[in-house]
Design an enzyme around this catalytic site. Structure first.
Site, PDB file in Angstrom:
ATOM      1  N   ASP A   1     -51.615  72.015 -31.292  1.00 20.92           N
ATOM      2  CA  ASP A   1     -52.561  73.591 -31.322  1.00 20.92           C
ATOM      3  C   ASP A   1     -51.341  74.594 -31.610  1.00 20.92           C
ATOM      4  O   ASP A   1     -50.692  74.462 -32.339  1.00 20.92           O
ATOM      5  CB  ASP A   1     -53.004  73.350 -29.761  1.00 20.92           C
ATOM      6  CG  ASP A   1     -51.909  74.049 -28.789  1.00 20.92           C
ATOM      7  OD1 ASP A   1     -50.595  73.739 -29.221  1.00 20.92           O
ATOM      8  OD2 ASP A   1     -52.111  74.059 -27.562  1.00 20.92           O
TER       9      ASP A   1
ATOM     10  N   THR B   1     -46.367  72.878 -23.824  1.00 20.66           N
ATOM     11  CA  THR B   1     -45.611  72.000 -22.938  1.00 20.66           C
ATOM     12  C   THR B   1     -45.721  70.704 -23.464  1.00 20.66           C
ATOM     13  O   THR B   1     -44.818  69.852 -22.959  1.00 20.66           O
ATOM     14  CB  THR B   1     -46.227  72.144 -21.666  1.00 20.66           C
ATOM     15  OG1 THR B   1     -47.567  71.553 -21.786  1.00 20.66           O
ATOM     16  CG2 THR B   1     -45.920  73.644 -21.176  1.00 20.66           C
TER      17      THR B   1
ATOM     18  N   HIS C   1     -40.533  49.394 -24.041  1.00 22.79           N
ATOM     19  CA  HIS C   1     -41.367  48.981 -22.764  1.00 22.79           C
ATOM     20  C   HIS C   1     -42.571  49.321 -22.792  1.00 22.79           C
ATOM     21  O   HIS C   1     -43.447  48.414 -22.328  1.00 22.79           O
ATOM     22  CB  HIS C   1     -40.504  49.518 -21.301  1.00 22.79           C
ATOM     23  CG  HIS C   1     -39.267  48.869 -21.188  1.00 22.79           C
ATOM     24  ND1 HIS C   1     -38.475  49.210 -19.734  1.00 22.79           N
ATOM     25  CD2 HIS C   1     -38.558  48.275 -21.903  1.00 22.79           C
ATOM     26  CE1 HIS C   1     -37.479  48.500 -20.116  1.00 22.79           C
ATOM     27  NE2 HIS C   1     -37.273  47.959 -21.202  1.00 22.79           N
TER      28      HIS C   1
ATOM     29  N   CYS D   1     -48.124  70.113 -28.168  1.00 25.55           N
ATOM     30  CA  CYS D   1     -48.704  71.633 -27.726  1.00 25.55           C
ATOM     31  C   CYS D   1     -47.690  72.395 -27.040  1.00 25.55           C
ATOM     32  O   CYS D   1     -46.207  72.149 -27.332  1.00 25.55           O
ATOM     33  CB  CYS D   1     -49.866  71.499 -26.831  1.00 25.55           C
ATOM     34  SG  CYS D   1     -49.453  70.784 -25.175  1.00 25.55           S
TER      35      CYS D   1
HETATM   36  C1  RB5 Z   1     -51.650  76.896 -24.987  1.00 26.31           C
HETATM   37  O1  RB5 Z   1     -51.723  78.223 -24.577  1.00 26.31           O
HETATM   38  C2  RB5 Z   1     -51.055  76.035 -24.169  1.00 26.31           C
HETATM   39  O2  RB5 Z   1     -52.081  76.052 -22.942  1.00 26.31           O
HETATM   40  C3  RB5 Z   1     -51.071  74.572 -24.493  1.00 26.31           C
HETATM   41  O3  RB5 Z   1     -50.333  74.667 -25.783  1.00 26.31           O
HETATM   42  C4  RB5 Z   1     -50.332  73.566 -23.736  1.00 26.31           C
HETATM   43  O4  RB5 Z   1     -49.088  74.210 -23.288  1.00 26.31           O
HETATM   44  C5  RB5 Z   1     -51.082  72.900 -22.644  1.00 26.31           C
HETATM   45  O5  RB5 Z   1     -50.648  71.688 -22.209  1.00 26.31           O
END
Ligand code: RB5
Length: 145
Positions: A8, A67, A98, A65
């Protein structure tokens, strides 16, 4: 290896870095997103990459993404996809050995470029061990039905 890579906006910069670093050794299918400033929804991009793996058009997926959490959750909703969110090389190695993971999730806002690249390389170079681990994966597959 054919690798579907998706992110994303939060993972875009790391996605671009990874593609740049591994494209000389692998065939990359860039599934988007296309910039870091347009807010998009990570499930949409997880879906594009996971479909490539499900259809056999890619051997594995790398999804990024902010996180790594949301996109890994979304990826794991796809039948046959075993996506591991990894923060170090050891996790990347063990999830291949695994869990026979076929998707790697990374957090662009939590994992630095060089560490992420090391994680990617370890993931791609490590083979599944099979044996007792296969029966566990078979049980995961049954949970999907
Ligand atoms: C986007 O702002 C953020 O929520 C997304 O990249 C991710 O961290 C979601 O888990």
């Amino acid at each position: 290896m054919k690798i579907a890579v998706a992110s994303d906006h939060g993972g875009y910069e790391l996605k671009q870095f990874i593609i740049k670093q591994i494209q000389k050794d692998h065939e990359i299918i860039d599934c988007g997103a296309n910039d870091a400033t347009t807010s998009v929804d990570y499930p949409d991009f997880a879906h594009i990459a996971c479909e490539k793996v499900q259809k056999g058009e890619a051997t594995c997926a790398i999804v990024v993404c902010g996180t790594g959490i949301g996109i890994s959750i979304a990826a794991n909703k796809h039948q046959g996809i075993r996506c591991a969110l990894c923060h170090n090389e050891y996790e990347a190695e063990m999830t291949r050995r695994h869990n026979n993971a076929n998707a790697l999730a990374l957090g662009g806002r939590v994992t630095g470029d060089q560490l992420a690249l090391n994680i990617v390389k370890r993931f791609l170079e490590t083979e599944f061990e099979g044996g007792r681990h296969q029966q566990r994966i078979d049980k995961i597959s049954k949970l999907e039905q």
